[in-house]
Enzyme design. Structure first.
Site, mmCIF file in Angstrom:
data_model
loop_
_atom_site.group_PDB
_atom_site.id
_atom_site.type_symbol
_atom_site.label_atom_id
_atom_site.label_comp_id
_atom_site.label_asym_id
_atom_site.label_seq_id
_atom_site.Cartn_x
_atom_site.Cartn_y
_atom_site.Cartn_z
ATOM 1 N N LYS A 41 -8.992 65.624 40.036
ATOM 2 C CA LYS A 41 -8.143 64.839 40.939
ATOM 3 C C LYS A 41 -8.929 64.551 42.211
ATOM 4 O O LYS A 41 -9.482 65.476 42.825
ATOM 5 C CB LYS A 41 -6.912 65.667 41.292
HETATM 6 C C1 E4P Z 1 1.157 65.428 41.955
HETATM 7 O O1 E4P Z 1 0.128 65.073 41.503
HETATM 8 C C2 E4P Z 1 1.405 65.542 43.405
HETATM 9 O O2 E4P Z 1 0.473 66.392 43.956
HETATM 10 C C3 E4P Z 1 2.806 66.004 43.656
HETATM 11 O O3 E4P Z 1 3.669 65.335 42.766
HETATM 12 C C4 E4P Z 1 3.234 65.850 45.084
HETATM 13 O O4 E4P Z 1 4.604 66.099 45.187
HETATM 14 P P1 E4P Z 1 5.354 66.377 46.587
HETATM 15 O O5 E4P Z 1 5.417 65.109 47.342
HETATM 16 O O6 E4P Z 1 6.693 66.888 46.173
HETATM 17 O O7 E4P Z 1 4.523 67.423 47.286
#
Ligand code: E4P
Length: 218
Positions: free
Chosen positions: A85
């Site tokens: 990522k």
């Molecule tokens: C996923 O890849 C993200 O890191 C995650 O969905 C972020 O979610 P949040 O906005 O609830 O922290």
């Protein structure tokens, strides 16, 4: 639509994987920090990969592309299912391009606009992660972004998968599916909310009571 669990909690991952409900995992530094304790995060990623069959997103934690590329290679070496990522910055997209050329899949994260998603696809991202919940939090329309990205990717045949992230509730998941998103990553609490309906519980209770009145076992 693929369903990923948005967590680094191995017990939650095991429960959902054993139920056959998930196709992979996404994590981020916040989610890892929540559960890692004094464990090496690399061991945690390895355990997650051994618990679920499917892609497991693990995030780089630097700002310059050279370091991101080095971190991405290290993460990818942990397990074949690791997807690196990288953030939606110039350096993140440079790292995406370089890692993709090496055959490492990249999930470009922290996407908040259709123009960002277009550039991520140009950089060869395997997945784009638009954060719908965080857009809603600032009075935007998170799902409108999914609609726009779907149209752009379809117009030009990009094969980057749209991975709806920052999901807060069941309607986000349903709308993502209606809009043709490729995947949604869902916190464990929302995953279990997806299967609940009060009429299911009432109906089941009634069936079991009526069956009992027959007085026989199957
Ligand atoms: C996923 O890849 C993200 O890191 C995650 O969905 C972020 O979610 P949040 O906005 O609830 O922290």
């Amino acid at each position: 639509m693929k369903i990923f669990l948005d967590t680094a909690d191995v017990a939650e991952i095991r429960r959902a994987a054993e139920a056959g409900l998930i196709d992979g995992i996404t994590t981020n530094p916040t989610l890892v920090a929540r559960v890692a304790g004094d464990r090496d995060p690399k061991d945690l990623y390895r355990e997650i990969c051994d618990t679920v069959h499917g892609p497991v997103s693990a995030e780089v934690v630097s700002l310059d592309s050279d370091t991101m590329i080095r971190e991405g290679r290290k993460l990818a070496a942990i397990h074949d299912n690791i997807v690196v990522k990288a953030p939606l910055t110039e350096h993140g997209l440079r790292a995406c391009r370089a890692l993709t050329r090496e055959g490492i899949r990249v999930n470009v994260t922290l996407c908040f606009s259709p123009s960002q998603a277009l550039l991520a696809a140009k950089a060869g991202a395997s997945y784009i992660s638009p954060f719908v919940g965080r857009i809603d939090d600032v009075s935007g329309e998170g799902m409108q972004l999914i609609h726009q990205i779907r149209q752009i990717y379809d117009n030009y045949g990009f094969d980057t998968e749209i991975l709806v992230a920052s999901v807060r509730h069941a309607p986000h998941v349903v709308e993502a599916a209606l809009l043709g998103a490729d995947c949604a990553t869902i916190p464990p609490k929302v995953l279990w909310q997806l299967l609940k309906h009060p009429l299911t519980d009432i109906g089941l209770d009634r069936f079991l009571k009526d069956w009992k009145s027959i007085g026989k076992d199957l």
